[in-house]
Design an enzyme around this catalytic site. Structure first.
Site, PDB file in Angstrom:
ATOM      1  N   ALA A   1       0.813  -1.222   0.000  1.00 46.80           N
ATOM      2  CA  ALA A   1       0.000   0.000   0.000  1.00 46.80           C
ATOM      3  C   ALA A   1       0.847   1.273   0.000  1.00 46.80           C
ATOM      4  O   ALA A   1       0.725   2.105  -0.894  1.00 46.80           O
ATOM      5  CB  ALA A   1      -0.953  -0.004   1.199  1.00 46.80           C
TER       6      ALA A   1
ATOM      7  N   ARG B   1      16.471  -2.207   5.628  1.00 47.16           N
ATOM      8  CA  ARG B   1      17.455  -2.948   6.410  1.00 47.16           C
ATOM      9  C   ARG B   1      18.680  -3.236   5.555  1.00 47.16           C
ATOM     10  O   ARG B   1      18.545  -3.521   4.355  1.00 47.16           O
ATOM     11  CB  ARG B   1      16.869  -4.288   6.872  1.00 47.16           C
ATOM     12  CG  ARG B   1      15.702  -4.179   7.837  1.00 47.16           C
ATOM     13  CD  ARG B   1      15.128  -5.549   8.131  1.00 47.16           C
ATOM     14  NE  ARG B   1      14.660  -6.206   6.911  1.00 47.16           N
ATOM     15  CZ  ARG B   1      14.203  -7.460   6.861  1.00 47.16           C
ATOM     16  NH1 ARG B   1      14.187  -8.191   7.956  1.00 47.16           N
ATOM     17  NH2 ARG B   1      13.784  -7.975   5.723  1.00 47.16           N
TER      18      ARG B   1
ATOM     19  N   ASP C   1      20.234   0.527   9.802  1.00 44.19           N
ATOM     20  CA  ASP C   1      19.736  -0.253  10.933  1.00 44.19           C
ATOM     21  C   ASP C   1      19.156   0.735  11.931  1.00 44.19           C
ATOM     22  O   ASP C   1      19.888   1.492  12.580  1.00 44.19           O
ATOM     23  CB  ASP C   1      20.894  -1.044  11.560  1.00 44.19           C
ATOM     24  CG  ASP C   1      20.445  -1.888  12.747  1.00 44.19           C
ATOM     25  OD1 ASP C   1      19.272  -1.743  13.173  1.00 44.19           O
ATOM     26  OD2 ASP C   1      21.274  -2.658  13.267  1.00 44.19           O
TER      27      ASP C   1
ATOM     28  N   LYS D   1      18.073   0.446  14.729  1.00 43.44           N
ATOM     29  CA  LYS D   1      18.432   0.213  16.134  1.00 43.44           C
ATOM     30  C   LYS D   1      19.869   0.636  16.420  1.00 43.44           C
ATOM     31  O   LYS D   1      20.314   0.592  17.569  1.00 43.44           O
ATOM     32  CB  LYS D   1      18.247  -1.268  16.479  1.00 43.44           C
ATOM     33  CG  LYS D   1      16.797  -1.738  16.385  1.00 43.44           C
ATOM     34  CD  LYS D   1      16.674  -3.221  16.717  1.00 43.44           C
ATOM     35  CE  LYS D   1      15.221  -3.678  16.598  1.00 43.44           C
ATOM     36  NZ  LYS D   1      15.090  -5.145  16.898  1.00 43.44           N
TER      37      LYS D   1
ATOM     38  N   ASN E   1       4.419   2.259   7.072  1.00 44.34           N
ATOM     39  CA  ASN E   1       3.245   1.413   7.310  1.00 44.34           C
ATOM     40  C   ASN E   1       3.522   0.373   8.394  1.00 44.34           C
ATOM     41  O   ASN E   1       3.024  -0.750   8.336  1.00 44.34           O
ATOM     42  CB  ASN E   1       2.771   0.741   6.013  1.00 44.34           C
ATOM     43  CG  ASN E   1       3.805  -0.195   5.410  1.00 44.34           C
ATOM     44  OD1 ASN E   1       4.981  -0.165   5.772  1.00 44.34           O
ATOM     45  ND2 ASN E   1       3.370  -1.036   4.476  1.00 44.34           N
ATOM     46  N   PHE E   2       4.323   0.768   9.384  1.00 42.03           N
ATOM     47  CA  PHE E   2       4.545  -0.110  10.526  1.00 42.03           C
ATOM     48  C   PHE E   2       3.281  -0.190  11.383  1.00 42.03           C
ATOM     49  O   PHE E   2       2.446   0.713  11.365  1.00 42.03           O
ATOM     50  CB  PHE E   2       5.709   0.402  11.376  1.00 42.03           C
ATOM     51  CG  PHE E   2       7.040   0.355  10.677  1.00 42.03           C
ATOM     52  CD1 PHE E   2       7.574  -0.855  10.241  1.00 42.03           C
ATOM     53  CD2 PHE E   2       7.758   1.519  10.453  1.00 42.03           C
ATOM     54  CE1 PHE E   2       8.797  -0.888   9.592  1.00 42.03           C
ATOM     55  CE2 PHE E   2       8.984   1.493   9.811  1.00 42.03           C
ATOM     56  CZ  PHE E   2       9.505   0.277   9.377  1.00 42.03           C
TER      57      PHE E   2
ATOM     58  N   ASP F   1      -4.916  -2.744  -0.869  1.00 45.96           N
ATOM     59  CA  ASP F   1      -3.617  -2.078  -0.982  1.00 45.96           C
ATOM     60  C   ASP F   1      -3.640  -0.989  -2.045  1.00 45.96           C
ATOM     61  O   ASP F   1      -3.122   0.122  -1.840  1.00 45.96           O
ATOM     62  CB  ASP F   1      -2.536  -3.100  -1.345  1.00 45.96           C
ATOM     63  CG  ASP F   1      -2.159  -3.989  -0.175  1.00 45.96           C
ATOM     64  OD1 ASP F   1      -1.881  -3.455   0.904  1.00 45.96           O
ATOM     65  OD2 ASP F   1      -2.138  -5.222  -0.345  1.00 45.96           O
TER      66      ASP F   1
END
Length: 384
Positions: A18, A38, A75, A77, A98-99, A171
């Site tokens: 989407a 990532r 990354d 994190k 879109n998390f 979507d």
């Protein structure tokens, strides 16, 4: 040609379909869209394939949705990578993600945090069902959305059970709504010099897609859609003759129109006598369609088209992909384009359907490999 969105920088923290579909359209219109992915593996959508087709290590679907974009590996994190991302955000115009609800808050890239970095940012969020309610944390997957929205009871015959659309309907319509919201926010920002938060959800988009029939349901005493028992009926809420009929050699589509005129052109002369009231064209839809079907099967599609079109009746042949893509009507549109892949081969796909000042929007830039532009972006935006 200078495209309308040239000079606009979009950071896409998004995967699957989407939100990336919205990014594709923004890129087609000239925006610079950088996927934040990532390292090494990239976004998860690279491994989601239709018919298990992969090209250059990524799914064909990924190539279809992510052409004309760049990829920056980070990354989220890692403190150093996050610092570089925040520097990039400070220079961006739009962020999309879109998390699931709560993820961006956890890593410190929620709207309020990003707005503190860049007050002019247009921050776009796609969710499955919004951020509240019993569905909020459920997977936002297309077939699940179709199933929960009532959409599956609009197609097929009345004894078929629920029938899903054979497309990622949720979507695609959500991606279109997302683009609309982002462009509206950019216009507002141009007037106020302040960013906005744009939110869409798959579920709300599919509900809106059905606004016509849901409004009918809400104002028709809560009567559920009545699908026809006759194969080929084209709409649960429309009367005869609307649908697809088998001919002597293939299929013919009849759209809406005056039933008596259509019946006369087909040689079914007693419709006015049998169904004089227009309301009966829906109530007796199955009977009428059966009568028409018996007559239509007696001639070829080409013969019917010549006779019906001469009477100004809205009708069409029914084509396969092969027949559509070989038809002159398709070819003159120039919808096909070739995308150059990193290994030197090419991929055939469709172009953006929008034209600007009469010009079609083509681009032969393929979807990027994960992190392919990281070094160049670091240098250009002084991230290191």
């Amino acid at each position: 040609m200078i495209k309308p969105l040239e000079g606009l920088l979009v950071l896409e923290f998004a995967q699957f379909m989407a939100a990336p579909t919205a990014g594709l359209r923004l890129a087609d219109l000239g925006a610079r869209v950088i996927k934040i992915e990532r390292p090494v593996k990239g976004e998860a959508g690279r491994q989601i394939a239709i018919r298990n087709i992969f090209v250059n290590g990524d799914s064909l679907v990924f190539h279809t949705i992510n052409r004309n974009k760049e990829s920056y590996a980070a990354d989220l994190k890692d403190p150093d990578d996050m610092e570089r991302i925040k520097k990039l955000i400070k220079q961006a115009d739009v962020i999309t993600h879109n998390f699931r609800p709560g993820v961006m808050e956890k890593i410190g890239l929620d709207y309020e945090s990003v707005k503190a970095i860049n007050p002019r940012i247009v921050y776009g969020v796609v969710t499955g069902y919004g951020t509240k309610g019993p569905w909020a944390l459920r997977p936002g997957q297309d077939l699940l959305i179709q199933s929960l929205s009532g959409l599956a009871y609009l197609s097929g015959t009345n004894d078929a059970g629920p029938v899903p659309f054979g497309l990622a309907t949720a979507d695609m319509i959500c991606g279109a709504h997302f683009v609309q919201g982002i462009l509206a926010a950019l216009i507002k920002r141009a007037k106020t010099n302040t960013g906005l938060l744009v939110e869409v959800s798959l579920m709300e988009s599919v509900i809106d897609l059905q606004f016509e029939v849901i409004t009918t349901y809400l104002n028709d005493g809560g009567k559920l859609p009545q699908r026809s028992a006759v194969k080929g009926n084209g709409h649960a809420y429309l009367s005869a003759p609307y649908g697809i009929y088998e001919t002597q050699d293939s299929y013919l589509t009849l759209a809406m129109g005056d039933l008596f005129k259509i019946g006369k052109a087909l040689g079914v002369d007693n419709l006015a006598e049998l169904y004089p009231e227009k309301a009966s064209w829906f109530d007796k839809r199955d009977e009428i369609m059966t009568l028409l079907a018996e007559k239509i099967k007696q001639k070829t599609t080409t013969k019917w088209l010549s006779e019906l079109e001469a009477e100004g009746i809205w009708c069409s042949q029914v084509l396969t992909y092969k027949e559509t893509l070989e038809h002159e009507g398709y070819k003159v549109m120039g919808m096909k384009q070739e995308v150059k892949l990193p290994d030197g081969s090419s991929l055939s796909t469709t172009r953006c359907p929008i034209r600007i000042n009469g010009e079609k929007l083509y681009s032969d830039v393929a979807a990027p490999r994960p992190g392919a532009q990281t070094e160049a972006i670091n240098l250009q935006y002084n991230l290191i």
